[in-house]
Design a protein around this motif. Sequence first.
Motif, short mmCIF file in Angstrom:
data_model
loop_
_atom_site.label_atom_id
_atom_site.label_comp_id
_atom_site.label_asym_id
_atom_site.label_seq_id
_atom_site.Cartn_x
_atom_site.Cartn_y
_atom_site.Cartn_z
N VAL A 25 0.84 -1.20 0.00
CA VAL A 25 0.00 0.00 0.00
C VAL A 25 0.88 1.25 0.00
N ASP A 158 -5.92 -3.41 5.13
CA ASP A 158 -6.93 -2.48 5.66
C ASP A 158 -6.26 -1.35 6.43
N LEU A 161 -4.51 1.07 3.98
CA LEU A 161 -5.47 1.93 3.28
C LEU A 161 -6.07 2.97 4.22
N LYS A 174 -8.48 4.94 -2.29
CA LYS A 174 -9.31 4.13 -3.19
C LYS A 174 -8.55 3.75 -4.46
N GLN A 177 -6.31 0.96 -3.50
CA GLN A 177 -7.10 -0.25 -3.32
C GLN A 177 -7.41 -0.90 -4.66
N TYR A 182 -7.96 -5.05 -4.26
CA TYR A 182 -8.29 -5.55 -2.93
C TYR A 182 -9.81 -5.63 -2.81
N ASN A 183 -10.33 -6.80 -3.12
CA ASN A 183 -11.77 -7.03 -3.15
C ASN A 183 -12.02 -8.44 -2.61
#
Length: 232
Positions: A25, A158, A161, A174, A177, A182-183
């Motif tokens: 990230v 998490d 982000l 976003k 992400q 990242y889903n």
Amino acid sequence: MKPLKTGMLLFPELTILDFTGPYDVFIKAPCFDVIVIGETTTPLKAEGGLTLQADVAFRDCPQLDIIFVPGGRGINALLTNKVVLGFLQLHARHAKYITSVCTGSLVLAAAGLLDGYRATTHWRSQELLRMFDVKTVEERVVRDRNRITGSGVTSGIDFGLTLTAMIGGEEMAKIVQLQLEYNPEPPFTAGSPHTAGIPILQTTKEKTRAMFDSRKKIIQGLQQRTFSAHQP
């Protein structure tokens, strides 16, 4: 916006995903200037044997804006490592954010950097974090003033982000992400002690009991020394 110097700690026997989740990230978000730090720059082995190497040793580290500590088996040695704890305490004096993922919060707690703060850790170590003067909560990511902690291993993304949104804004977070895609859609609901089911929970506790017990003994020793130091 000037990127914040973000010191990410390496140490032997760390959990690699604790480190690489936030790392992936941070290196994609322009608000971070990542510095991989260690007690030395000698190559070391993470859990499982992967070789890693810090870019900067403690003695050469500039003042950090963000301190980050991952977790792993190796934190047992860090809990009583005066060099590591002293380094964290020194840089915490002027750091903007003091952070961790997983059992890295136990290291911050051992350094006295979570005293009176809300924080989280891996579910298996919640009891251990409560042994310090820490308001322990079961949440994925916990922010209390400038202390930001992530729970277990996979929460590192998490956490990363969340910190990105705090510093660089929600849009930046976003974008990162989406770059990471990242889903998550986990194949099982066994990622939490509240959903895994009793048999899986009991087996997992048993598999981790030796590490839990040894870690608890170290923390009890720290508490005894602190108590003795305050006796007249």
